[in-house]
Design an enzyme around this catalytic site. Sequence first.
Site, mmCIF file in Angstrom:
data_model
loop_
_atom_site.group_PDB
_atom_site.id
_atom_site.type_symbol
_atom_site.label_atom_id
_atom_site.label_comp_id
_atom_site.label_asym_id
_atom_site.label_seq_id
_atom_site.Cartn_x
_atom_site.Cartn_y
_atom_site.Cartn_z
ATOM 1 N N HIS A 254 8.702 46.905 44.734
ATOM 2 C CA HIS A 254 8.643 46.219 43.442
ATOM 3 C C HIS A 254 8.213 44.765 43.542
ATOM 4 O O HIS A 254 7.863 44.154 42.527
ATOM 5 C CB HIS A 254 9.994 46.318 42.724
ATOM 6 C CG HIS A 254 11.039 45.369 43.221
ATOM 7 N ND1 HIS A 254 11.780 45.606 44.357
ATOM 8 C CD2 HIS A 254 11.472 44.169 42.730
ATOM 9 C CE1 HIS A 254 12.628 44.602 44.541
ATOM 10 N NE2 HIS A 254 12.466 43.723 43.581
ATOM 11 N N LEU B 86 3.200 71.513 41.562
ATOM 12 C CA LEU B 86 3.480 72.841 41.019
ATOM 13 C C LEU B 86 2.540 73.172 39.870
ATOM 14 O O LEU B 86 2.052 74.290 39.765
ATOM 15 C CB LEU B 86 4.940 72.914 40.567
ATOM 16 C CG LEU B 86 5.497 74.264 40.127
ATOM 17 C CD1 LEU B 86 5.279 75.326 41.208
ATOM 18 C CD2 LEU B 86 6.985 74.144 39.800
ATOM 19 N N GLY B 87 2.302 72.207 38.978
ATOM 20 C CA GLY B 87 1.333 72.423 37.915
ATOM 21 C C GLY B 87 1.925 72.959 36.626
ATOM 22 O O GLY B 87 1.343 73.863 36.010
ATOM 23 N N ASP C 122 11.536 52.370 46.776
ATOM 24 C CA ASP C 122 11.279 50.929 46.736
ATOM 25 C C ASP C 122 10.941 50.370 48.117
ATOM 26 O O ASP C 122 11.513 49.373 48.562
ATOM 27 C CB ASP C 122 12.460 50.155 46.142
ATOM 28 C CG ASP C 122 12.068 48.728 45.751
ATOM 29 O OD1 ASP C 122 10.918 48.530 45.337
ATOM 30 O OD2 ASP C 122 12.911 47.827 45.899
ATOM 31 N N SER D 77 14.717 40.111 47.793
ATOM 32 C CA SER D 77 14.344 41.524 47.842
ATOM 33 C C SER D 77 13.313 41.771 48.937
ATOM 34 O O SER D 77 12.369 40.997 49.119
ATOM 35 C CB SER D 77 13.774 41.966 46.496
ATOM 36 O OG SER D 77 14.792 42.260 45.577
ATOM 37 N N ILE E 249 7.362 70.664 31.688
ATOM 38 C CA ILE E 249 8.715 71.178 31.489
ATOM 39 C C ILE E 249 9.522 70.254 30.583
ATOM 40 O O ILE E 249 9.182 69.081 30.414
ATOM 41 C CB ILE E 249 9.470 71.328 32.831
ATOM 42 C CG1 ILE E 249 9.439 70.012 33.612
ATOM 43 C CG2 ILE E 249 8.914 72.473 33.645
ATOM 44 C CD1 ILE E 249 10.240 70.031 34.897
ATOM 45 N N GLY F 276 13.901 36.129 45.417
ATOM 46 C CA GLY F 276 13.083 36.149 46.626
ATOM 47 C C GLY F 276 13.705 36.869 47.796
ATOM 48 O O GLY F 276 13.078 37.010 48.852
#
Length: 298
Positions: free
Chosen positions: A50, A205-206, A80, A155, A209, A153
Site C-alpha cells: 500500500h 474459474l470463470g 500487503d 509501514s 456469483i 512512514g
Amino acid sequence: MSATWKELSDNIATLVQEAGPHVVRVEARRRLPATGVIYAADGLIVTGNHVVERDDELQVGLPDGSTAAAALVGRDAQTDVAVLRANASGLSPAVWLSPDDLRVGHIVVALGRPGQTVQATLGIVSALGSSWRTPAGGQVERYLQTDVAMYPGFSGGPLLTANGSFAGINTSALLRGISLTVPTPTLSRVVEALLAHGHMPRGYLGIGIQPVRLSDTLQQQTGQETGLMVMSVESGSPAAAGGLLQGDILIGIDGQSLRQVDDLQAQLTGERVGKPTALRLIRTGEVRDLSVTLAQAR
C-alpha cells in the site's frame, strides 16, 4: 535509574543500532516516504504494497545515506507485500525469525526509516494466532498483532525481536486501526512467488456469483446457512468445461465450506491451477459433486 533499567535501555538501543543497516527508505508515493527491509544483498527490498503508489520512478534511501533507483518486481495487495529491486549491491540482508519463537507479552521494536535515520517504537506482542485470511482474501500463516505505534512512514518496516532478528514487516493496511505484522513464512512465500511470476498466481474459474440463503431443509442437510449462487458462466472457462450451470449453488471446494464470496476467492490459489478441484454444489435441490480444473488467472 536502576542498573537493570539502564541495561535494558542500552540493550534496546544497541538492537536498533545493529538493525539499522538492514532498513531502507522507500520513496514510492507523493507524501511521506515509507520503509523497507533489505531481503538480499543484490538490492532486493521488501516493503508494504500500500505504500508503493506508483510503478516507476521509485527510489530507495540506503543505510549509507545514498539513494538508488529501484524497479518494482511485483506486488500482492492481498497480503500487503511488495518487492523492489534497487540498483545497488553489497547490501546487508536481514536475519528473519519464525513467529513460532514469539509469545504474547514478548517485547518487540518496530523500526522505520521515513527520513535519513532509523526511528523506533517499543511495544509487546499483544496477540498471536493461527493462520488467517485477510479481508482482501490473502492467506497469512500466523496472526501477529502488536501494540507498537505505527508512526507515519513506518509501514513496510520490520518488527525487531529481543534477539535482534526480524519477525516480519509491519502494516497498518490489513486491518484498520490494528498494528499487524506480515510474518516471515508469509513473506518468504510471497517473495518467492513474486520473483518467479511478477505477481501472485491465482486460479481462474470463470463464474459470477453472489451469496444466497439456503432453505431450512438444505441448511439442515449441509450444515450451513448460505452458499454462492452461480449467476453467470463464462464461455470456454474451466467452470463451463467442468459442467457448472447458472443457478447452481456452490457450498464447498475441496472440503472447505463456501458461504461468502471471499471464501471462494481465498481458495483460488496458484497451487490449484492445473489440478482437479472438487466442487460441492446444490442443483435443483440436490447436493452434487463436480470436478473442475482451474486455469491460471490472467
